[in-house]
Design a protein around this motif. Structure first.
Motif, PDB file in Angstrom:
ATOM      1  N   ALA A 161      -0.201  15.499 -11.817  1.00 12.53           N
ATOM      2  CA  ALA A 161      -1.535  15.808 -12.325  1.00 12.53           C
ATOM      3  C   ALA A 161      -2.178  16.956 -11.553  1.00 12.53           C
ATOM      4  O   ALA A 161      -2.965  17.720 -12.115  1.00 12.53           O
ATOM      5  CB  ALA A 161      -2.426  14.569 -12.256  1.00 12.53           C
ATOM      6  N   ALA A 162      -1.844  17.073 -10.292  1.00 19.63           N
ATOM      7  CA  ALA A 162      -2.488  18.074  -9.437  1.00 19.63           C
ATOM      8  C   ALA A 162      -1.641  19.334  -9.300  1.00 19.63           C
ATOM      9  O   ALA A 162      -1.803  20.078  -8.338  1.00 19.63           O
ATOM     10  CB  ALA A 162      -2.760  17.480  -8.061  1.00 19.63           C
ATOM     11  N   ARG A 163      -0.743  19.562 -10.258  1.00 22.63           N
ATOM     12  CA  ARG A 163       0.126  20.742 -10.168  1.00 22.63           C
ATOM     13  C   ARG A 163      -0.659  22.047 -10.092  1.00 22.63           C
ATOM     14  O   ARG A 163      -0.371  22.907  -9.246  1.00 22.63           O
ATOM     15  CB  ARG A 163       1.067  20.755 -11.371  1.00 22.63           C
ATOM     16  CG  ARG A 163       2.002  21.958 -11.412  1.00 22.63           C
ATOM     17  CD  ARG A 163       3.007  21.819 -12.534  1.00 22.63           C
ATOM     18  NE  ARG A 163       3.750  23.045 -12.710  1.00 22.63           N
ATOM     19  CZ  ARG A 163       3.385  24.050 -13.496  1.00 22.63           C
ATOM     20  NH1 ARG A 163       2.249  23.925 -14.202  1.00 22.63           N
ATOM     21  NH2 ARG A 163       4.102  25.146 -13.605  1.00 22.63           N
ATOM     22  N   PRO A 164      -1.681  22.250 -10.934  1.00 23.39           N
ATOM     23  CA  PRO A 164      -2.445  23.505 -10.791  1.00 23.39           C
ATOM     24  C   PRO A 164      -3.121  23.627  -9.425  1.00 23.39           C
ATOM     25  O   PRO A 164      -3.160  24.710  -8.842  1.00 23.39           O
ATOM     26  CB  PRO A 164      -3.489  23.418 -11.921  1.00 23.39           C
ATOM     27  CG  PRO A 164      -2.901  22.474 -12.910  1.00 23.39           C
ATOM     28  CD  PRO A 164      -2.148  21.481 -12.102  1.00 23.39           C
ATOM     29  N   THR A 165      -3.635  22.519  -8.937  1.00 19.68           N
ATOM     30  CA  THR A 165      -4.280  22.573  -7.624  1.00 19.68           C
ATOM     31  C   THR A 165      -3.280  22.916  -6.540  1.00 19.68           C
ATOM     32  O   THR A 165      -3.565  23.702  -5.620  1.00 19.68           O
ATOM     33  CB  THR A 165      -4.947  21.218  -7.319  1.00 19.68           C
ATOM     34  OG1 THR A 165      -5.889  20.925  -8.353  1.00 19.68           O
ATOM     35  CG2 THR A 165      -5.656  21.253  -5.983  1.00 19.68           C
ATOM     36  N   VAL A 221       0.837  -1.205   0.000  1.00 21.29           N
ATOM     37  CA  VAL A 221       0.000   0.000   0.000  1.00 21.29           C
ATOM     38  C   VAL A 221       0.870   1.251   0.000  1.00 21.29           C
ATOM     39  O   VAL A 221       0.632   2.204  -0.756  1.00 21.29           O
ATOM     40  CB  VAL A 221      -0.942  -0.017   1.222  1.00 21.29           C
ATOM     41  CG1 VAL A 221      -1.741   1.279   1.290  1.00 21.29           C
ATOM     42  CG2 VAL A 221      -1.883  -1.212   1.148  1.00 21.29           C
ATOM     43  N   LEU A 222       1.917   1.252   0.863  1.00 22.63           N
ATOM     44  CA  LEU A 222       2.802   2.414   0.927  1.00 22.63           C
ATOM     45  C   LEU A 222       3.578   2.576  -0.375  1.00 22.63           C
ATOM     46  O   LEU A 222       3.806   3.703  -0.830  1.00 22.63           O
ATOM     47  CB  LEU A 222       3.756   2.270   2.105  1.00 22.63           C
ATOM     48  CG  LEU A 222       3.104   2.298   3.496  1.00 22.63           C
ATOM     49  CD1 LEU A 222       4.150   2.058   4.570  1.00 22.63           C
ATOM     50  CD2 LEU A 222       2.386   3.623   3.733  1.00 22.63           C
ATOM     51  N   GLY A 275       1.821   6.402  -6.774  1.00 23.34           N
ATOM     52  CA  GLY A 275       0.610   7.175  -7.057  1.00 23.34           C
ATOM     53  C   GLY A 275       0.748   8.623  -6.632  1.00 23.34           C
ATOM     54  O   GLY A 275       0.191   9.523  -7.269  1.00 23.34           O
ATOM     55  N   GLY A 276       1.508   8.845  -5.551  1.00 26.89           N
ATOM     56  CA  GLY A 276       1.711  10.218  -5.089  1.00 26.89           C
ATOM     57  C   GLY A 276       2.481  11.047  -6.106  1.00 26.89           C
ATOM     58  O   GLY A 276       2.193  12.228  -6.307  1.00 26.89           O
ATOM     59  N   LEU A 277       3.474  10.427  -6.761  1.00 27.41           N
ATOM     60  CA  LEU A 277       4.222  11.140  -7.797  1.00 27.41           C
ATOM     61  C   LEU A 277       3.319  11.496  -8.964  1.00 27.41           C
ATOM     62  O   LEU A 277       3.327  12.642  -9.449  1.00 27.41           O
ATOM     63  CB  LEU A 277       5.392  10.260  -8.267  1.00 27.41           C
ATOM     64  CG  LEU A 277       6.251  10.841  -9.386  1.00 27.41           C
ATOM     65  CD1 LEU A 277       6.896  12.147  -8.942  1.00 27.41           C
ATOM     66  CD2 LEU A 277       7.321   9.835  -9.817  1.00 27.41           C
ATOM     67  N   ALA A 278       2.516  10.523  -9.419  1.00 27.01           N
ATOM     68  CA  ALA A 278       1.594  10.801 -10.521  1.00 27.01           C
ATOM     69  C   ALA A 278       0.555  11.838 -10.114  1.00 27.01           C
ATOM     70  O   ALA A 278       0.209  12.736 -10.895  1.00 27.01           O
ATOM     71  CB  ALA A 278       0.913   9.511 -10.966  1.00 27.01           C
TER      72      ALA A 278
END
Length: 889
Positions: free
Chosen positions: A612-616, A598-599, A605-608
């Protein structure tokens, strides 16, 4: 070395005193261990020949001397014990007897109970033997001549060995292996009769004494609760497992038989006490299993089921010879070289039960490293193994050379069936459901999918009642919370998930311990219960974060729609989320879900997600910058990126602005942090700057008069009272409107500052306090009307952009510079006609009213009179010129 020897002797003497007191029944106050310890060691102090004799070391120079010293000292102790006499001499005799046994290989060798039991076991065995004549036992002379280092009592496995080093070097002691196997030897010789004159049954008398004495009984109970099981070798593990399971079974059977007598000879409380003792033995048996791969949430039920099923398998098989099971000595020897007793050799120390896949393996890592336990694969597969042999009859033989080697070799028939199909924990008739169970028809005990029918019915009823209670709980809380507002609503909403999380473990425990479901149903039930508890607790953690945030935001110092409130909610929500994440992680690990994948998945997943969430993320950082800089707040009017309006909320992602036209726009915080923000709402005043334009024919005197009029209009009269309807009333007087623009550091300013192409310009400045826009406009209206009225009354004209056309033949403004006279003959007929039209229009324009007179605003009544007079003059002029011929152009 001497200090260690003295300390060891002091501890042993203390044990001896306690044993002697208990055995002889003498009050503790008769002689304390401290009194004995004053003269316990001849090396420390010597106070008389009597004490030196008592404290002197036993004679162990040869096997003969060791046996004689042991028998004489123990006989002295037993004689005083049987006569209920306590003496200092018997205490030292027991101490000397202990020095003649090598306890290093005996489990719990530092226990007073263990050492005393071994001494009495050895005395009981020696009393049953027909020892050789004294001269046939090697003495000092034989030892010296034949260089004897070990000697075994003929017809037995009891060996005496010479100690090679240490404080007892050169002495002959009962060997470590012999002392370790005294229990086994005693069981093998239990049926051998005593010779005449021997003190029979010393060990059994000691055991009965310990069971009856209150002090000793409490010590044994404490030992059973606190001490661990011996797992130092496969033999120790196997023996410990069998003995503890059988002792638990005997206690359960004892309680059941007495409870079912008519009338019962055992109270419920006494039955519960026996059940506790049985549970302690069961706990010790379970500790011989490797449960590392069993989820923590399932260990309490799976471990007992596995132990009972494993015992059921052993009860259907012939027990192996005890010598074939590796003991501690074999284990130590196998560590140096491969041993045939172990499967896989020295690198993987494991012993396999003959003709089965049941293994006892050495644990190589973790808290129990070095112990021998039933392997994890055995625990995993024991249910399948049990169902394979379920219909095979139990072992019939309970005696014989093999069986007699074990301390508790008996079978525990139907122990698992009774455990899994009846209510309660171990003692069924001590449980509150036993009466209901006994009253059920026989067909309720029919087995279906591993459970009886009454268990399935009880499970369905419990499940339905639980769902109904949860539904009532949520609906009741939903009704209670309706009249409340934030933050009370959030705190009340927190109650329902926490109560459900508190309720579910009791339901699961009732089904597991009271209804006694086993196998896959209880595994599914416990995992489902754990998942529901995890969800409820995580939900409660998130609600807790929200409740804390709303409680903080409810403070009067925080704007509920401001960025501080947003960050408070965000931080509190994040803390609640992290708490929920911790609860989920801990809960998943309890049900056997490995957190490592999970970790790892979260890392990738955190890197992706980060990409993806750069604008946020940029917007979050922008909101943080807004929180630090505070360029605006909720309710203030701002001008941002051509958006003029009022800030309605400042969130983590965007700022919402209500425009002046009523539309709502959302600006990302990343743009808010990187652009200029004009905060109109934070201005301390409203500055007004305007120009008063006068015509060029205004004389300097009139310009000065205009400046004075403007200053007078913007000033406050000395009495502060004005005439007219405009003003602000207070309790004492009517406040003059110009007090709002006549602050000490912000007085109105009026100057004749410029002469433009169209007018003479007077500039006016004033600062309106406070910055209330609609009041400012009302004041501006009043000022503008005052200027127009006063200027009209003074005859001062306002200038407007005008254009004057001068004719070539105008004598007042001759155009001689570069002028060229043009005659009609130079034009064609069309051009002459067009020129005549233009000249006629110019002449008509000179006859009309000037633009400055036409557009100048005046008071309504003078304007109407003047307009009427003008119309009358124009009508008279038209009447006089009506019969004149039109002039020739």
């Amino acid at each position: 070395m001497e200090c260690k020897l003295l300390l060891s002797r002091f501890v042993k003497i203390t044990y001896i005193v306690l044993v002697s007191i208990i055995l002889c029944g003498v009050p503790v106050g008769s002689l304390s261990a401290a009194q004995i310890s004053k003269n316990h060691d001849v090396e420390v102090v010597s106070s008389g020949a009597s004490t030196e004799k008592q404290v002197s070391q036993p004679d162990a120079s040869s096997p003969r001397a060791t046996i004689e010293s042991f028998l004489s000292d123990v006989d002295l102790v037993v004689a005083d014990w049987q006569n209920n006499i306590y003496s200092e001499e018997s205490s030292w005799a027991l101490y000397r007897a202990m020095q003649l046994l090598d306890f290093t290989g005996t489990p719990d060798n530092d226990s007073m109970i263990t050492e005393t039991s071994r001494i009495l076991l050895l005395k009981d065995i020696l009393d049953r033997l027909n020892l050789s004549a004294r001269d046939q036992i090697p003495g000092e002379k034989e030892v010296a001549l034949e260089n004897i280092s070990t000697w075994t009592i003929p017809g037995t496995k009891i060996t005496l060995s010479r100690v090679k080093d240490g404080p007892q070097a050169g002495q002959f002691l009962f060997a470590r292996q012999s002392v370790q196997n005294l229990g086994r030897l005693y069981r093998q010789m239990k049926n051998v009769p005593y010779p005449s004159g021997a003190s029979s049954g010393l060990y059994e008398q000691f055991r009965s004494k310990t069971r009856s004495g209150d002090y000793f009984a409490s010590m044994i109970k404490m030992r059973d609760l606190l001490r661990g099981v011996d797992t130092s070798s496969p033999r120790a593990t196997f023996e410990s497992f069998l003995s503890n399971i059988n002792q638990s079974y005997l206690l359960v059977q004892q309680a059941e038989e007495k409870l079912q007598e008519n009338p019962p000879t055992l109270t419920t409380d006494e039955a519960h006490q026996l059940e506790v003792r049985a549970h302690n033995y069961m706990r010790r048996a379970v500790s011989t299993l490797d449960l590392d791969y069993v989820p923590e949430a399932l260990r309490s039920s799976v471990s007992i089921e596995a132990a009972l099923q494993l015992k059921e398998v052993f009860d259907r098989m012939v027990l192996p010879a005890l010598d074939t099971i590796p003991d501690l000595e074999m284990v130590e020897a196998a560590r140096g070289f491969d041993s045939s007793e172990f499967v896989g050799g020295a690198k993987a120390l494991r012993w396999r039960y003959p003709d089965t896949e049941i293994e006892i393996v050495e644990i190589t890592e973790g808290k129990r490293q070095g112990e021998f336990l039933f392997s994890a694969d055995t625990v995993k597969n024991i249910e399948d193994i049990y169902y394979k042999v379920e219909n095979i009859p139990y072992r019939v033989s309970t005696s014989g050379p093999r069986v007699s080697e074990y301390q508790f070799p008996g079978t525990s028939e139907n122990f698992f069936i009774n455990y899994s199909s009846t209510p309660g924990y171990l003692v069924t008739h001590a449980h509150f459901l036993s009466g209901v169970y006994d009253s059920l028809p026989a067909w309720f005990n029919i087995m279906y999918s591993g459970q009886t029918l009454w268990q399935w019915f009880a499970l369905v009823i419990t499940f339905v009642l639980t769902l109904f209670v949860i539904y009532l709980l949520f609906s009741k809380v939903g009704k209670v919370v309706k009249p409340f507002h934030s933050p009370h609503r959030q705190w009340i909403n927190l109650v329902s998930p926490l109560l459900v999380a508190f309720l579910l473990p009791f339901v699961v425990r009732f089904i597991d311990d009271d209804l006694k479901l086993t196998g896959m149903p209880v595994i599914v039930l416990k995992i489902g219960g754990e998942v529901c508890v995890i969800i409820m607790l995580a939900w409660g953690a998130i609600r807790l974060g929200k409740a804390v945030a709303e409680t903080i935001v409810a403070s009067p110092n925080i704007d509920p729609e401001g960025v501080q409130a947003s960050y408070t909610r965000a931080v509190s929500g994040l803390c609640g989320f992290l708490l929920a994440l911790t609860i989920v992680g801990s809960g998943l690990s309890r049900i056997g879900v490995s957190m490592l994948p999970v970790l790892t998945g979260l890392g990738v997943g955190g890197l992706a997600f980060g990409l993806a969430a750069r604008p946020t993320i940029e917007n979050l950082i922008g909101s943080f910058m807004l929180f630090l800089d505070k360029p605006c707040s909720v309710g203030q009017r701002v001008n941002i990126l051509s958006h003029n309006g009022t800030v309605e909320s400042i969130g983590l992602r965007s700022t919402k602005i209500r425009l002046l036209n009523g539309n709502l726009t959302a600006i990302p915080n990343e743009k808010m942090a990187n652009t200029e923000i004009e905060n109109i709402g934070s201005r301390p005043y409203i500055r007004r700057c305007f120009n008063v334009s006068l015509t060029y024919d205004t004389s300097p005197k009139k310009i000065k008069e205009a400046i004075d009029i403007l200053r007078e209009i913007l000033s406050v009269p000395e009495d502060g009272i004005m005439s007219g309807a405009y003003g602000v009333y207070t309790t004492e007087r009517k406040v003059h409107p110009n007090e709002a623009i006549n602050q000490p550091d912000f007085l109105p300013q009026v100057y004749f500052n410029d002469m433009t192409a169209d007018s003479l310009n007077i500039i006016v400045f004033y600062w309106y306090h406070p910055p209330v826009y609609w009041e400012f406009l009302e004041h501006s209206t009043w000022v503008n009307l005052q200027i127009m009225e006063r200027f009209n009354a003074a005859g001062i004209e306002f200038a407007f952009p005008t254009q004057t056309l001068h004719m070539v033949d105008d004598d007042k403004k001759p155009l001689t510079g570069g002028a060229q006279r043009v005659t009609a003959q130079n034009f064609q007929s069309q051009q002459v006609e067009k020129l005549s039209t233009v000249l006629s229009a110019d002449m008509e324009q000179e006859e009309t009213e000037s633009a400055s007179d036409a557009l100048r605003p005046e008071d309504r009544e003078p304007y109407i009179e003047r307009k009427k007079q003008q119309e009358e003059e124009e009508a008279a002029a038209l009447a006089g010129e009506g019969h004149k011929p039109k002039a020739d152009n």
